[in-house]
Scaffold this motif. Structure first.
Motif, mmCIF file in Angstrom:
data_model
loop_
_atom_site.group_PDB
_atom_site.id
_atom_site.type_symbol
_atom_site.label_atom_id
_atom_site.label_comp_id
_atom_site.label_asym_id
_atom_site.label_seq_id
_atom_site.Cartn_x
_atom_site.Cartn_y
_atom_site.Cartn_z
ATOM 1 N N UNK A 120 0.835 -1.199 0.000
ATOM 2 C CA UNK A 120 0.000 0.000 0.000
ATOM 3 C C UNK A 120 0.869 1.247 0.000
ATOM 4 N N UNK A 121 1.929 1.230 0.806
ATOM 5 C CA UNK A 121 2.867 2.353 0.816
ATOM 6 C C UNK A 121 3.463 2.579 -0.567
ATOM 7 N N UNK A 125 2.974 6.048 -2.722
ATOM 8 C CA UNK A 125 4.117 6.888 -3.096
ATOM 9 C C UNK A 125 4.333 6.926 -4.605
ATOM 10 N N UNK A 126 4.045 5.827 -5.295
ATOM 11 C CA UNK A 126 4.153 5.840 -6.760
ATOM 12 C C UNK A 126 3.198 6.874 -7.346
ATOM 13 N N UNK A 127 1.975 6.922 -6.814
ATOM 14 C CA UNK A 127 0.987 7.899 -7.294
ATOM 15 C C UNK A 127 1.405 9.322 -6.933
ATOM 16 N N UNK A 128 1.902 9.527 -5.719
ATOM 17 C CA UNK A 128 2.282 10.864 -5.262
ATOM 18 C C UNK A 128 3.525 11.384 -5.986
ATOM 19 N N UNK A 142 2.748 20.450 4.788
ATOM 20 C CA UNK A 142 4.207 20.480 4.669
ATOM 21 C C UNK A 142 4.735 19.100 5.021
ATOM 22 N N UNK A 143 6.037 18.953 5.174
ATOM 23 C CA UNK A 143 6.614 17.610 5.260
ATOM 24 C C UNK A 143 6.051 16.768 6.400
ATOM 25 N N UNK A 144 5.859 17.367 7.592
ATOM 26 C CA UNK A 144 5.359 16.609 8.732
ATOM 27 C C UNK A 144 3.955 16.097 8.522
ATOM 28 N N UNK A 149 0.043 11.912 6.898
ATOM 29 C CA UNK A 149 -1.074 11.513 6.032
ATOM 30 C C UNK A 149 -0.838 10.136 5.422
ATOM 31 N N UNK A 150 0.387 9.847 5.021
ATOM 32 C CA UNK A 150 0.710 8.527 4.469
ATOM 33 C C UNK A 150 0.627 7.457 5.547
ATOM 34 N N UNK A 151 1.226 7.713 6.710
ATOM 35 C CA UNK A 151 1.199 6.727 7.790
ATOM 36 C C UNK A 151 -0.230 6.449 8.263
#
Length: 204
Positions: A120-121, A125-128, A142-144, A149-151
């Protein structure tokens, strides 16, 4: 005979665990500013002590992280996304704000995940990486918040709405505190390195 059975059980368990689990490494570069006496030789960093950076590594040497791309936006713009997801090596990730890899204060939280979570990760990430999902902005993601959001999609953290995510995870320390707390409860491995004595570093 008992010893042989025990060895066979351990081998079978190891095989099953290896086939059904993996790890995500969440990398935190701490925010910092030069000590007064070193202002002439040390660079200022974006965000200062409340800044820093965070990214997620699933495959060795590939840290996925959310970065600005273009003019910085104070407020997020849905139809003008000045952002992108990028892949950095450990060296380039910990040098991203201008410091040197070896002198950066860091924490790495190693999270066990199933193969389904890992897949799933990879799909997220491939899509993002292909198309950024949101703008990079002071009042926005921002980065945090992006790492959170992914986790959260992987069910490692509680999932929030887009707006609630960036409000709650305003900078990397907000995510780091949550993961360090979960690591203490779940026995996750934590790796840490102190930073250069020439800078004042953010504290946990």
């Amino acid at each position: 005979m008992q010893k042989i059975i025990t060895l066979l059980f351990c081998f079978t368990f190891y095989q099953a665990f290896s086939q059904d689990s993996s790890f995500l490494k969440v990398h935190f570069l701490y925010g910092s500013r030069p000590l007064h006496k070193n202002k002439g030789t040390e660079q200022k960093w974006f965000g200062g002590v409340k800044g820093g950076h965070v990214g997620i590594e699933a495959d060795s040497g590939r840290i996925v992280n959310f970065v600005p791309n273009g003019k910085f936006h104070w407020f997020a713009k849905k139809n003008s996304r000045h952002s992108r997801y990028a892949i950095h090596t450990q060296n380039s990730f910990y040098s991203i704000l201008g410091g040197h890899y070896d002198s950066a204060k860091r924490t790495v939280v190693i999270i066990p995940v199933t193969q389904q979570q890992k897949q799933h990760f990879d799909s997220i990430t491939a899509a993002y990486l292909k198309q950024t999902p949101y703008d990079y902005a002071l009042i926005g993601m921002r980065c945090g918040a992006a790492a959170y959001e992914i986790l959260a999609q992987l069910k490692i953290l509680q999932q929030y709405s887009y707006a609630k995510t960036y409000r709650k995870i305003f900078y990397p320390k907000k995510l780091r505190k949550r993961l360090l707390k979960k690591a203490a409860v779940n026995g996750w491995v934590i790796l840490q390195q102190p930073g250069s004595s020439k800078r004042k570093w953010e504290k946990d």
